[in-house]
Write an enzyme that holds these catalytic residues in place. Structure first.
Site, PDB file in Angstrom:
ATOM      1  CB  THR A   8      -0.864  -0.005   1.112  1.00 27.33           C
ATOM      2  OG1 THR A   8      -1.317   1.264   1.452  1.00 27.33           O
ATOM      3  CG2 THR A   8      -0.009  -0.307   2.363  1.00 27.33           C
ATOM      4  CE1 TYR A  47      -3.731  -1.874   5.871  1.00 28.50           C
ATOM      5  CE2 TYR A  47      -3.192   0.311   5.090  1.00 28.50           C
ATOM      6  CZ  TYR A  47      -3.648  -1.003   4.614  1.00 28.50           C
ATOM      7  OH  TYR A  47      -3.353  -1.355   3.531  1.00 28.50           O
TER       8      TYR A  47
END
Length: 312
Positions: A126, A149
């Protein structure tokens, strides 16, 4: 060719499986733990067309508990998409779940594949690993995630690199930038915006709405991901997969208002911890190595997402 996709029932994973099955002689082993009961109806819908294809074999199993060596028998390529998403929900006590599903599950999968004769292991990462940046960000930028995250996904990257260095894992890392489109999860921004505007409910904006994102339509994202299969010279590479248009959140809402012919009720909330001000992918490497060329404009992509949302 036998290909395994983890996270096969997810937003991007289900689109990837559908696209893989359009390739002649490809057999897809789909793995998904369906761990969130609240997402079960969505994931069942994502799987509905896939399950009717005789070349798709679905296994509802948790990667941490599955007999992966048996499931991965004769698999030549692995796409590892399975992960717990979300920046805002990764703080506090919730982080343990991110450790379990994004780090531990990845390590267990790597142990299962390290002795296989894989052609490629594609780890889906990501843009959150980059943190706050000014201007376009290339893959050689030093990662500096702003959220737990982002840390969990970057740890997954490093685990993959350890297995590459020690066991010759044929690794390719793809870093996705803000993917949207049909079947997007209900907690994601565009879904919330469309839902709120259509139902005349307040649309929550975290921060001032002037933050920008490199929005990537899911079909473009999947085409870049598929391109890794046949691409040469990609083993060991980290590659950005970004979109065609970088836009602010406010501009997105204005466009959705126009497409729906409805006015949004805006509710501004405190800026989320861990969210960068801007994201902007340098996709030069993807263009060179994968011949990647995102073609969907934001308006076209939103039209398709709205049509899907409305069941059109």
């Amino acid at each position: 060719m036998k290909i395994c996709v983890t996270g096969a029932a997810g937003f991007i994973g289900s689109h990837l499986c559908e696209r893989l099955l359009q390739i002649k002689d490809v057999e897809v082993i789909g793995i998904d733990g369906l761990i969130d009961p609240g997402l079960m109806p969505v994931k069942q819908r994502n799987l509905s067309q896939l399950l009717s294809n005789p070349r798709f074999h679905f296994h509802q199993v948790d990667l941490r508990q599955a007999n992966l060596k048996k499931l991965l028998e004769d698999v030549q390529v692995v796409y590892h998409l399975a992960a717990l998403p979300g920046v805002r929900s990764s703080w506090g006590d919730h982080f343990q779940a991110y450790v379990d599903h994004n780090i531990l599950a990845t390590q267990i999968l790597l142990e299962a594949v390290r002795e296989l004769s894989l052609e490629k292991f594609i780890y889906i990462s990501t843009s959150s690993v980059y943190g706050e940046r000014v201007g376009q960000v290339a893959e050689d930028a030093i990662p500096a995630p702003l959220s737990p995250y982002g840390v969990s996904k970057l740890t997954g990257e490093y685990l993959c690199k350890v297995y590459q260095a020690n066991y010759g894992l044929p690794l390719v890392i793809l870093r996705y930038f803000t993917v949207y489109g049909p079947r997007q999860r209900s907690d994601m921004a565009f879904y919330r915006f469309i839902d709120g505007i259509l139902h005349h409910r307040p649309v929550q904006i975290y921060g001032d709405g002037l933050q920008t994102r490199d929005f990537t339509f899911v079909k473009d994202c999947v085409e870049g991901t598929i391109a890794v299969l046949q691409a040469d010279g990609v083993i060991g590479e980290t590659i950005n997969i970004g979109g065609k248009e970088r836009t602010s959140i406010i501009e997105v809402i204005v466009l959705i208002e126009k497409l729906l012919n409805e006015k949004a009720i805006l509710e501004f909330k405190e800026k989320s911890k861990g969210d960068p001000r801007n994201t902007w992918a340098d996709i030069a490497k993807a263009q060179t190595l994968l011949k990647y060329n995102p073609i969907s404009s934001l308006q076209t992509g939103l039209e398709r997402q709205i049509a899907d949302f409305c069941g059109l």
